[in-house]
Design a protein around this motif. Structure first.
Motif, PDB file in Angstrom:
ATOM      1  N   ARG A 193       0.821  -1.220   0.000  1.00 14.82           N
ATOM      2  CA  ARG A 193       0.000   0.000   0.000  1.00 14.82           C
ATOM      3  C   ARG A 193       0.852   1.265   0.000  1.00 14.82           C
ATOM      4  O   ARG A 193       0.665   2.190   0.800  1.00 14.82           O
ATOM      5  N   ASN A 194       1.824   1.285  -0.896  1.00 14.73           N
ATOM      6  CA  ASN A 194       2.686   2.459  -1.101  1.00 14.73           C
ATOM      7  C   ASN A 194       3.519   2.803   0.132  1.00 14.73           C
ATOM      8  O   ASN A 194       3.938   3.945   0.303  1.00 14.73           O
ATOM      9  N   ARG A 195       3.748   1.800   0.974  1.00 15.92           N
ATOM     10  CA  ARG A 195       4.631   1.987   2.122  1.00 15.92           C
ATOM     11  C   ARG A 195       5.688   0.893   2.097  1.00 15.92           C
ATOM     12  O   ARG A 195       5.379  -0.264   1.857  1.00 15.92           O
ATOM     13  N   ASN A 196       6.921   1.282   2.351  1.00 18.61           N
ATOM     14  CA  ASN A 196       8.017   0.322   2.482  1.00 18.61           C
ATOM     15  C   ASN A 196       8.599   0.515   3.870  1.00 18.61           C
ATOM     16  O   ASN A 196       9.310   1.489   4.125  1.00 18.61           O
ATOM     17  N   GLU A 197       8.275  -0.407   4.783  1.00 19.15           N
ATOM     18  CA  GLU A 197       8.615  -0.180   6.183  1.00 19.15           C
ATOM     19  C   GLU A 197       9.045  -1.476   6.863  1.00 19.15           C
ATOM     20  O   GLU A 197       8.761  -2.577   6.390  1.00 19.15           O
ATOM     21  N   ALA A 198       9.749  -1.300   7.986  1.00 19.46           N
ATOM     22  CA  ALA A 198      10.202  -2.453   8.764  1.00 19.46           C
ATOM     23  C   ALA A 198       9.043  -2.997   9.586  1.00 19.46           C
ATOM     24  O   ALA A 198       8.287  -2.239  10.201  1.00 19.46           O
ATOM     25  N   VAL A 199       8.900  -4.305   9.577  1.00 16.06           N
ATOM     26  CA  VAL A 199       7.869  -4.974  10.369  1.00 16.06           C
ATOM     27  C   VAL A 199       8.502  -6.160  11.089  1.00 16.06           C
ATOM     28  O   VAL A 199       9.505  -6.714  10.638  1.00 16.06           O
ATOM     29  N   GLN A 200       7.893  -6.543  12.193  1.00 16.40           N
ATOM     30  CA  GLN A 200       8.367  -7.698  12.958  1.00 16.40           C
ATOM     31  C   GLN A 200       7.286  -8.759  12.981  1.00 16.40           C
ATOM     32  O   GLN A 200       6.107  -8.462  13.194  1.00 16.40           O
ATOM     33  N   LEU A 201       7.684  -9.995  12.749  1.00 10.18           N
ATOM     34  CA  LEU A 201       6.731 -11.105  12.793  1.00 10.18           C
ATOM     35  C   LEU A 201       6.415 -11.390  14.251  1.00 10.18           C
ATOM     36  O   LEU A 201       7.267 -11.848  15.014  1.00 10.18           O
ATOM     37  N   ALA A 202       5.170 -11.124  14.643  1.00  9.18           N
ATOM     38  CA  ALA A 202       4.788 -11.196  16.054  1.00  9.18           C
ATOM     39  C   ALA A 202       3.939 -12.411  16.389  1.00  9.18           C
ATOM     40  O   ALA A 202       3.767 -12.725  17.573  1.00  9.18           O
ATOM     41  N   TRP A 203       3.399 -13.094  15.366  1.00  9.88           N
ATOM     42  CA  TRP A 203       2.484 -14.206  15.674  1.00  9.88           C
ATOM     43  C   TRP A 203       2.350 -15.114  14.471  1.00  9.88           C
ATOM     44  O   TRP A 203       2.285 -14.660  13.333  1.00  9.88           O
ATOM     45  N   ARG A 204       2.341 -16.422  14.732  1.00 10.46           N
ATOM     46  CA  ARG A 204       1.993 -17.434  13.739  1.00 10.46           C
ATOM     47  C   ARG A 204       0.804 -18.207  14.278  1.00 10.46           C
ATOM     48  O   ARG A 204       0.765 -18.568  15.461  1.00 10.46           O
ATOM     49  N   GLY A 205      -0.177 -18.479  13.423  1.00 12.76           N
ATOM     50  CA  GLY A 205      -1.352 -19.212  13.852  1.00 12.76           C
ATOM     51  C   GLY A 205      -1.017 -20.623  14.303  1.00 12.76           C
ATOM     52  O   GLY A 205       0.044 -21.164  13.999  1.00 12.76           O
ATOM     53  N   THR A 206      -1.951 -21.225  15.035  1.00  9.38           N
ATOM     54  CA  THR A 206      -1.710 -22.562  15.569  1.00  9.38           C
ATOM     55  C   THR A 206      -1.487 -23.576  14.454  1.00  9.38           C
ATOM     56  O   THR A 206      -0.787 -24.571  14.637  1.00  9.38           O
ATOM     57  N   ARG A 207      -2.086 -23.350  13.297  1.00 10.01           N
ATOM     58  CA  ARG A 207      -1.889 -24.229  12.145  1.00 10.01           C
ATOM     59  C   ARG A 207      -0.913 -23.624  11.140  1.00 10.01           C
ATOM     60  O   ARG A 207      -0.775 -24.117  10.032  1.00 10.01           O
TER      61      ARG A 207
END
Length: 788
Positions: free
Chosen positions: A715-729
């Motif tokens: 969405r026209n943004r290039n930013e740092a993100v952190q993976l905070a959660w993975r689903g149980t499956r």
């Protein structure tokens, strides 16, 4: 012109280009140091520190120009006349003989030698690959086996010129220490650019074009299909894909069995390539090293469970008592060293870290003397080089690297006793370092509290605890690493879910989304089974599968599966099925007319709670009205009363029939927003972008671990993100920005973003793989260091 004459001319011109690049770059370097010194005066500090900074900056302003001129003069002089090799090690330089007597060399000289060594190390940390390629090309042009020890191309030679000019210009060691960070960074940049410029020119002259010009993009897909050539450097072999896929197969076998590599992610394949190249390079110097490690790797690949079971996953060799005692002594000495603690000023951490690095390097020689075999000495050197790389990783805060330094001796112990440490990527010691490193590569003490995070302190405290546990059980090998790795992963889940103020709201929303979408799919599956043999009009059937299953899921998530509201929605489904069946008697038609208004109200309420717009509700009601009209004209099949009662009983106990597993989930973004009310504005759902992912990309998406940092282009943004959660499956993943905005992915979409380069890891490779690669580069330059 003969070939020899042409090569000599090319070599001379290459050296001229190198000198001019250094001289030109020193001008920009001086400006950068001027700016850094000016900024130092603006930083708040204790009075004594401020006075020392003021004096240091004044000294730099007075003597800096003379230093620059001295460096340029020294470089030009060395380029023409060379350098006489009078250098001695600090230990040798302690004592000199004069007129039959002995006198001590002053401490300033020794300190200058140490400072120059640190500068050379900092420069080569950034310019290793460029130097390796340049050295290879110059060896070909000048027909020599190795560059001379005082060759100006060598970083240590340039560093000595820089420090000699520093002293002659009137600048002191304290002035250097004040500006050290900036000087290290600028000289590393300068030397790398100079090497690159010479390599680029030599490439235009067709000098060894198979040695690629940087910047390198080290991805397995780009390495495929290129053969290794005899005499290539280690990096050239790795870029050429000399080891394919990390599967344990030969290139021919891999080509004939493509399915063996189909499910491997590029990251896993690349990591395996690095380790297998390590076996080749080190094994060439120390055959026993490669033999033991390849044996362990082959056992793991063949599934030799019986051989590995006693060691919980890896072959184990006994540690010689003398070496074990030396490692224990080194570890105890490191534990006694003063440490940076969480919450203490970060400015002190680099000094503590430097002290630990110095101690580790000093212990290396002691440990090598205690080793009994060449393989042990090679392992000691490799571990030392790996940790040297890790401890110089600028993306990890210095306060955290202090604790990483304490892991060197425990890792050395398992690396010597468990050969698969250097043969496989799944050794728990490697995994632990990689997991901890990936989590802290995105923060620093200066940014920890500014983005709403509860600060990096919880992560630092946990890393400290993990290190101390490892130190407390030195003789348990991989078991202690596996235990603390499991504990650290549990900590991360709890940290992002409950402690981190930036992520816990998004994680809560993501968990609700997963629960809802999983239930909706499972409800649909069970409704299909229930109605497979029931004559239900197609419009009603589609409504139940596509709309009402989601309504049931939303209601179950919000009110509970056994709540009265959920039972009401289930009864509405049964009433709709009955109403849409054929009505042949006047009494049945009258009953439908009586039930219809409350039924339609319940249906509208349910669709509204699920977030459906009023316009779409009207469309669904019109479709149902058509189905009911068909029932009134007896154009649909009739459902026996017994079958309707059975359906109602099945709907009441629907949850008991739901399967344990889950299928892949497609997320409806509109429903997600309405699920959490106005708070859902803080979470976006990625519903488009990328193309169908390959199996390798899906494998990569499944490998992504909680805590890692990534760059997201969305969405026209290039930013740092952190993976905070993975689903149980593991079918969903939530990334969180520094401001706390969540971005939710379904597995296929996440793989598509990885494939398109819209989601990229902040680091190209894991911490230990990068450290191993850097160790290979140093060995490529000086292979003899393995046994020295």
């Amino acid at each position: 012109m003969t070939v020899a004459a042409r090569n000599k001319a090319l070599a001379t011109q290459a050296r001229r280009i190198y000198v001019e690049a250094l001289v030109h770059g020193l001008v920009a370097l001086g400006r950068a140091v001027n700016e850094a010194s000016a900024k130092l005066l603006l930083l708040s500090a204790e009075y004594a520190v401020m006075v020392a900074r003021r004096d240091g900056v004044q000294s730099w302003n007075r003597h800096g120009p003379a230093w620059q001129a001295g460096v340029i003069s020294g470089i030009r002089h060395a380029a023409v006349y060379g350098i006489v090799d009078t250098q001695k090690s600090p230990a040798e330089a302690k004592v000199v003989h004069t007129e039959g007597s002995m006198s001590l060399v002053d401490d300033d000289t020794i300190e200058r030698e140490i400072t120059a060594s640190r500068l050379a190390l900092a420069m080569m940390d950034k310019a290793t690959w460029e130097f390796s390629d340049l050295r290879t090309r110059m060896q070909v042009l000048e027909q020599q086996d190795e560059l001379g020890p005082q060759d100006l191309f060598r970083a240590n030679v340039l560093a000595k010129l820089v420090l000699d000019a520093w002293t002659r210009s009137g600048l002191s060691n304290s002035d250097w220490q004040m500006l050290r960070t900036e000087l290290h960074q600028e000289f590393a940049q300068l030397l790398g650019e100079a090497y690159h410029e010479v390599n680029a020119w030599l490439l235009t002259q067709s000098v060894m074009p198979e040695v690629d010009l940087r910047p390198f993009i080290r991805r397995a897909a780009q390495a495929a299909g290129t053969a290794a050539y005899p005499g290539q450097s280690a990096e050239a072999q790795l870029r050429g894909g000399a080891i394919r896929g990390g599967s344990g197969l030969s290139p021919a076998a891999a080509a004939s069995h493509p399915a063996a590599l189909a499910a491997r992610s590029p990251v896993s394949s690349q990591a395996e390539e690095v380790l297998q190249l390590l076996q080749r390079i080190v094994g060439g110097q120390v055959p026993a090293f490669a033999a033991t490690r390849l044996e362990a790797h082959a056992t793991a690949l063949s599934g030799g469970a019986s051989a590995l079971a006693p060691m919980a996953g890896g072959a184990k060799h006994g540690l010689a008592p003398r070496l074990s005692s030396a490692i224990k002594h080194a570890q105890e000495a490191l534990q006694r060293a003063p440490l940076q603690t969480p919450g203490a000023p970060e400015a002190a951490a680099p000094q503590v870290l430097e002290e630990l690095q110095t101690r580790n390097q000093a212990f290396k020689q002691v440990l090598k003397q205690a080793a009994e075999t060449p393989a042990e000495r090679a392992t000691i050197e490799l571990v030392a080089m790996m940790f040297q790389s890790i401890l110089m990783e600028e993306h990890i805060p210095a306060t955290v690297r202090v604790w990483f330094a304490r892991l060197q001796m425990p890792v050395l112990r398992v690396a010597v006793s468990e050969p698969d440490f250097f043969a496989t990527t799944d050794h728990p010691a490697r995994q632990l370092i990689d997991r901890m490193g990936s989590c802290v590569m995105g923060f620093s003490a200066s940014t920890g509290g500014s983005n709403g995070v509860s600060g990096p302190e919880p992560l630092e405290r946990e890393i400290k605890r993990v290190v101390q546990v490892v130190e407390a059980y030195p003789d348990t090998g991989r078991r202690v690493f596996q235990t603390v790795l499991t504990e650290f992963e549990k900590f991360l889940d709890n940290y992002f879910e409950n402690e981190n103020l930036t992520t816990k709201h998004g994680v809560s929303l993501a968990q609700q989304v997963e629960q809802r979408e999983t239930l909706a799919i499972q409800y649909t599956i069970e409704l299909r089974k229930m109605l497979s043999a029931v004559p239900v009009q197609d419009g009603v059937r589609e409504f139940l599968f596509h709309i009402w299953a989601d309504v049931l899921a939303v209601t179950a998530v919000r009110a509970g599966a056994q709540s009265e509201q959920t039972r009401l929605m289930k009864r509405a489904a049964a009433d709709l099925i009955w109403s849409a069946s054929a009505k042949v008697s006047r009494e049945e038609r009258a009953e439908v007319i009586r039930r219809l208004p409350p039924l339609l109200k319940t249906l509208r309420d349910g669709m509204g709670q699920a977030g459906m717009a009023v316009e779409r509700q009207d469309e669904q009601v019109r479709t149902l009205n058509n189905a009911l009209a068909a029932a009134f004209t007896a154009k649909t099949a009739q459902i026996p009363r017994e079958r309707l009662d059975e359906l109602m009983d099945q709907l009441e106990t629907l949850e008991a029939m739901l399967p344990e597993g889950g299928d892949e989930i497609d997320i409806d973004q509109t429903m997600v927003r309405d699920l959490s009310g106005h708070e859902s504005e803080g979470m976006e759902v990625v519903a488009e972008g990328g193309s169908d992912p390959s199996p390798a990309m899906l494998a990569w998406a499944k490998e992504l671990q909680v805590g890692g940092w990534y760059m997201l282009d969305y969405r026209n943004r290039n930013e740092a993100v952190q993976l905070a959660w993975r689903g149980t499956r593991r079918q969903m993943a939530l990334f969180v920005t520094a401001s706390g905005r969540g971005v939710l992915f379904q597995l296929n979409r996440m793989a598509a973003f990885l494939q398109a380069g819209l989601l990229l890891p902040a680091q190209d490779e894991s911490l230990t793989v990068k450290a191993t690669r850097n160790a290979l580069a140093k060995l490529d330059v000086d292979p003899a260091r393995l046994l020295n």
